[in-house]
Design an enzyme around this catalytic site. Structure first.
Site, PDB file in Angstrom:
ATOM      1  N   TYR A   1       0.809  -1.353   0.134  1.00  0.00           N
ATOM      2  CA  TYR A   1       0.002  -0.049  -0.092  1.00  0.00           C
ATOM      3  C   TYR A   1       0.826   1.345   0.096  1.00  0.00           C
ATOM      4  CZ  TYR A   1      -3.951  -3.158   0.670  1.00  0.00           C
ATOM      5  OH  TYR A   1      -4.859  -4.147   0.442  1.00  0.00           O
TER       6      TYR A   1
ATOM      7  N   PHE B   1      -9.954  -4.489  11.760  1.00  0.00           N
ATOM      8  CA  PHE B   1     -11.238  -4.869  10.786  1.00  0.00           C
ATOM      9  C   PHE B   1     -10.597  -5.248   9.489  1.00  0.00           C
ATOM     10  CE2 PHE B   1      -9.675  -0.461  10.176  1.00  0.00           C
ATOM     11  CZ  PHE B   1      -9.464  -0.195   8.951  1.00  0.00           C
TER      12      PHE B   1
END
Ligand SMILES: CC(C)(COP(=O)(O)OP(=O)(O)OC[C@H]1O[C@@H](n2cnc3c(N)ncnc32)[C@H](O)[C@@H]1OP(=O)(O)O)[C@@H](O)C(=O)NCCC(=O)NCCS
Length: 404
Positions: free
Chosen positions: A124, A404
């Site tokens: 990322y 998450f």
């Protein structure tokens, strides 16, 4: 890129999108009876699919959330998740296309910041995400762990069942509040997805709630007991939050007092976790490692820089480079009185991923400069780095506590 189309997913796509994403993690699809728990996580307009003809081959979505930043402001944040490209379509630029579309659509929706948890650390950075918060994983030896006798028990801790936890925990998390920079709001979809996950994991999950001396609930812990033969279990702390350090300590008192426990493992605790300072024998806590948790991507750099507070130092001018969201590229003056765009000469030059990394105070600008992630020139640049360190420094390291 070849003929892949990116479009927002709707209700009819959810089961396929979920199966595709879980497949990229080598996991089976969610059972049909769990789809109602899954559905709220796919917020309309926030789930994207990449299609090869009619076939879904990649997904990316986000939860609507908000992030506590230094100084107490809580700007809007897209919590990015379910990124996956079908194994027979990887390395053809599909994630790149999804990222481009997702970042611009988050900007259009008014999110100031994006965050994610990365399966691999090499993916990322190229999209402007930097590591902004790290956590420590610990192993606690319950046979030697004991809270110091001069720290008396406060309030009480009680076990609650799954039905009560389902309604109490979201309300309690909200009531506890975003008590330190790095914490995020938890949308309903996140709690739903954890209920789905619960049906897939081994071991017995339990929840305990702490109430303070006035009988007010002020903390909770969810832990999982995993057995591998014999009477004793390994306890895995999954979610632990308290409104005060006392509430958190009392939850630990409860955990280390549980019978038939071989070991307690907590995988994402704050770097400044004070647990060992509460114990008679501090070596009952072993630190297994420190890992990256929050990856942050500033979407609207002006708004993000203006949202946080700064330490006491003369201002610096940052020249920021953002190739994917070029509207952010430009110069920003950051000072004790706030941050704004400027035309003044730049002291430091950095990419948006570096700014994301230092945004919550987890890493000092000078550390990034030592590694070429921030550049400067001459003695004035060196002095500006020292000022930047003081401006971006925060009293405590950031901590999110939400996976998450
Ligand atoms: C990670 C994943 C989404 C990448 O999708 P993709 O479509 O292959 O990515 P792209 O083709 O757009 O790659 C973009 C760039 O990132 C690099 N890259 C992509 N995935 C990478 C990985 N896992 N490790 C290292 N580099 C990676 C590519 O080599 C490419 O580099 P380049 O621009 O220098 O050529 C895909 O491999 C996947 O689904 N992995 C399994 C599930 C997963 O880990 N999801 C992420 C959850 S956080």
């Amino acid at each position: 890129m070849p003929d892949y189309q990116i479009r927002t997913l709707d209700d009819a796509d959810i089961a396929a999108a979920d199966a595709l994403f879980l497949g990229t993690l080598h996991l089976p699809p969610t059972a049909a009876e769990q789809l109602d728990n899954l559905r709220p996580s796919y917020v309309p307009g926030r789930a994207l699919g990449a299609f090869d003809g009619d076939e879904l081959v990649g997904t990316a979505m986000s939860y609507p959330s908000a992030l506590a930043v230094p100084g107490g402001a809580v700007p809007r944040m897209g919590a990015v998740s379910r990124i996956g490209v079908r194994a027979d379509h990887t390395r053809r630029g599909i994630l790149t296309a999804l990222q481009r579309r997702q970042l611009s659509s988050l900007v259009e929706q008014g999110d100031v910041i994006a965050t994610l948890r990365a399966s691999e650390a090499t993916i990322y950075g190229r999209f402007g995400y930097g590591v902004a918060e790290r956590v420590r994983s610990i192993t606690v030896n319950p046979s030697t762990a004991e809270i110091r006798p001069d720290l008396p028990r406060v309030g009480r801790t009680r076990l609650i069942d799954a039905a009560e936890a389902e309604t109490l925990l979201p309300a309690l998390y909200e009531q506890i509040g975003l008590r330190r920079p790095g914490m995020m709001t938890r949308p309903a979809g996140l709690w739903g997805i954890w209920r789905v996950r619960e049906t897939k994991l081994d071991g017995l999950a339990r929840t305990a709630v702490h109430t303070n001396a006035d009988g007010v609930a002020d903390g909770f812990v969810t832990y999982r007991a995993v057995k591998s033969g014999g009477f004793r279990a390994e306890l895995r702390v999954e979610d632990l939050h308290g409104a005060t350090p006392t509430a958190i300590r009392e939850l630990w008192r409860f955990l280390i007092g549980l019978d038939l426990t071989a070991v307690i493992k907590a995988g994402s605790q704050p770097l400044d976790d004070p647990l060992e300072w509460s114990l008679v024998d501090r070596r009952a806590v072993g630190v297994d490692g420190v890992t990256d948790s929050t990856w942050l991507r500033l979407l609207d750099v002006s708004a993000a820089l203006a949202a946080r507070s700064y330490g006491d130092a003369e201002p610096v001018v940052i020249e920021l480079v953002d190739d994917l969201l070029p509207a952010n590229t430009g110069r920003y003056r950051v000072g004790a009185d706030g941050a704004r765009r400027t035309e003044a000469t730049a002291d430091l030059v950095m990419g948006v991923a570096a700014l994301g990394a230092l945004y919550l105070g987890d890493v000092a600008p000078s550390t990034l400069a030592e590694n070429g992630l921030i550049t400067w020139s001459g003695e004035p640049g060196q002095a500006a780095l020292g000022r930047a360190d003081r401006l971006f420094r925060t009293p405590t390291p950031p901590y999110c506590g939400t996976f998450f």
